[in-house]
Write an enzyme that holds these catalytic residues in place. Sequence first.
Site, short mmCIF file in Angstrom:
data_model
loop_
_atom_site.label_atom_id
_atom_site.label_comp_id
_atom_site.label_asym_id
_atom_site.label_seq_id
_atom_site.Cartn_x
_atom_site.Cartn_y
_atom_site.Cartn_z
N HIS A 108 0.86 -1.19 0.00
CA HIS A 108 0.00 0.00 0.00
C HIS A 108 0.89 1.23 0.00
O HIS A 108 1.22 1.78 1.06
CB HIS A 108 -0.95 -0.03 1.21
CG HIS A 108 -1.98 1.06 1.19
ND1 HIS A 108 -3.18 0.96 1.86
CD2 HIS A 108 -2.00 2.27 0.58
CE1 HIS A 108 -3.89 2.06 1.67
NE2 HIS A 108 -3.17 2.88 0.90
N HIS B 22 1.45 4.69 -2.64
CA HIS B 22 1.17 5.47 -3.84
C HIS B 22 2.50 6.03 -4.30
O HIS B 22 3.11 6.82 -3.55
CB HIS B 22 0.18 6.59 -3.53
CG HIS B 22 -1.12 6.08 -2.96
ND1 HIS B 22 -2.25 5.91 -3.72
CD2 HIS B 22 -1.44 5.66 -1.70
CE1 HIS B 22 -3.23 5.42 -2.95
NE2 HIS B 22 -2.76 5.27 -1.72
N HIS C 16 -9.35 0.96 -1.91
CA HIS C 16 -9.40 1.66 -0.63
C HIS C 16 -10.85 1.61 -0.15
O HIS C 16 -11.77 1.93 -0.92
CB HIS C 16 -9.00 3.12 -0.79
CG HIS C 16 -7.52 3.36 -0.97
ND1 HIS C 16 -6.78 2.74 -1.93
CD2 HIS C 16 -6.68 4.18 -0.29
CE1 HIS C 16 -5.52 3.17 -1.84
NE2 HIS C 16 -5.43 4.04 -0.85
N GLU D 20 -11.49 3.79 5.06
CA GLU D 20 -10.44 4.70 5.55
C GLU D 20 -11.16 5.84 6.26
O GLU D 20 -11.17 5.92 7.49
CB GLU D 20 -9.58 5.22 4.39
CG GLU D 20 -8.49 6.21 4.82
CD GLU D 20 -7.73 6.82 3.63
OE1 GLU D 20 -8.24 6.78 2.49
OE2 GLU D 20 -6.61 7.36 3.87
N1 ADE Z 1 -4.38 8.70 -2.70
C1 ADE Z 1 -3.18 8.81 -2.13
N2 ADE Z 1 -3.25 8.53 -0.83
C2 ADE Z 1 -4.54 8.22 -0.56
C3 ADE Z 1 -5.25 7.83 0.60
N3 ADE Z 1 -4.66 7.71 1.80
N4 ADE Z 1 -6.56 7.61 0.50
C4 ADE Z 1 -7.19 7.73 -0.67
N5 ADE Z 1 -6.56 8.10 -1.79
C5 ADE Z 1 -5.25 8.33 -1.74
ZN ZN Z 2 -3.66 4.71 0.04
#
Ligand code: ADE
Ligand code: ZN
Length: 336
Positions: free
Chosen positions: A15, A17, A193, A196
């Site tokens: 996980h 990005h 995702h 969150e």
């Molecule tokens: N894009 C980059 N980081 C993210 C996150 N924590 N939640 C959703 N989209 C993202």
């Molecule tokens: Zn993320």
Amino acid sequence: MTTTGTPPLPKAELHLHIEGTLEPETVFALARRNDVALPYASVEDLRARYEFTDLQSFLDIYYANMAVLRTREDFAELASAYLRRCPGQGVRHVEMFFDPQAHTARGVPMADVVGGLTDGIDAHAADVSAGLILCFLRDQPAADAEATLRAAEPYLDRIIGVGLDSAEVGHPPSKFTAVFDRARALGLKPVAHAGEEGPASYVREALDELGVLRVDHGIRSLEDDDLVARLRRDRTPLTVCPLSNVRLGCVPGIGLHPLPEMLDAGLNVSVHSDDPAYFGGYADTNYAAARDGLGLTTDQLRTLAENSFAASFLDEATKTMLALRAREWKPGPGPA
Ligand code: ADE
Ligand code: ZN
């Protein structure tokens, strides 16, 4: 996690990005090279703005900073700079997210985004294995996600899966059922995702509507006992990012993070770094937070690392071999 003279705990980063590894110094270096005007006076000024109140406050600056990424070379350097850090942190395998819509919308061709990232990946193949997961931006129309998948079709030999990210609340997984159906039919592994900032019902939807093989974050699953029972029964992997959750206000402080509760509930959790250039640390720092901020034992840290390999899209033999390495890891003298 590194202790003096001791090899770091082997782990997989599932996980991350890649655009979230863009360090402030690199934002400035690329802005200079590409002649992009920045609304910040200095690296320090930029870093001082990394005080986030929620996911959107982070996304605003995350997308703005991406304006400096323009060429295939920029994307290659971004991936390379990240992968160079991996061996020192025990990261043996990476499945990195990328956000093509954030680049194609600025006129950067998909070929340069994927080509640059794979140039970086190939340059480090001897030290760390890595794959790409194409994320759809859930706050954009579903039709844009479908166009993005079509634009990526010539490069699918270099893409292992699809994901779903960006602003969660108000953009439930069911908005993307059709594009995920198509992605799965193309042989791509689905992840998303969910849970969150959004509710536990989004985690259910990601499972039911998108057929995801992993849930990214999923911390709000704990609000639904039946969902927890289902995730436990199915051994569904949840990729948890402690420092991110604290910095985005999803949890009130590291000591209140639900990771220990998730482990105690028998959930298949692993620990990751999300956007390390913004949230205060890479994989090793997130493991250290789990140890020092949450009091996890060495055995629990080993479990997290084993889970990370088991949850990866590596072949079964490699997963088993790497998970065994994690199980055999010894912290040596000093803190675990
Ligand atoms: N894009 C980059 N980081 C993210 C996150 N924590 N939640 C959703 N989209 C993202
Ligand atoms: Zn993320």
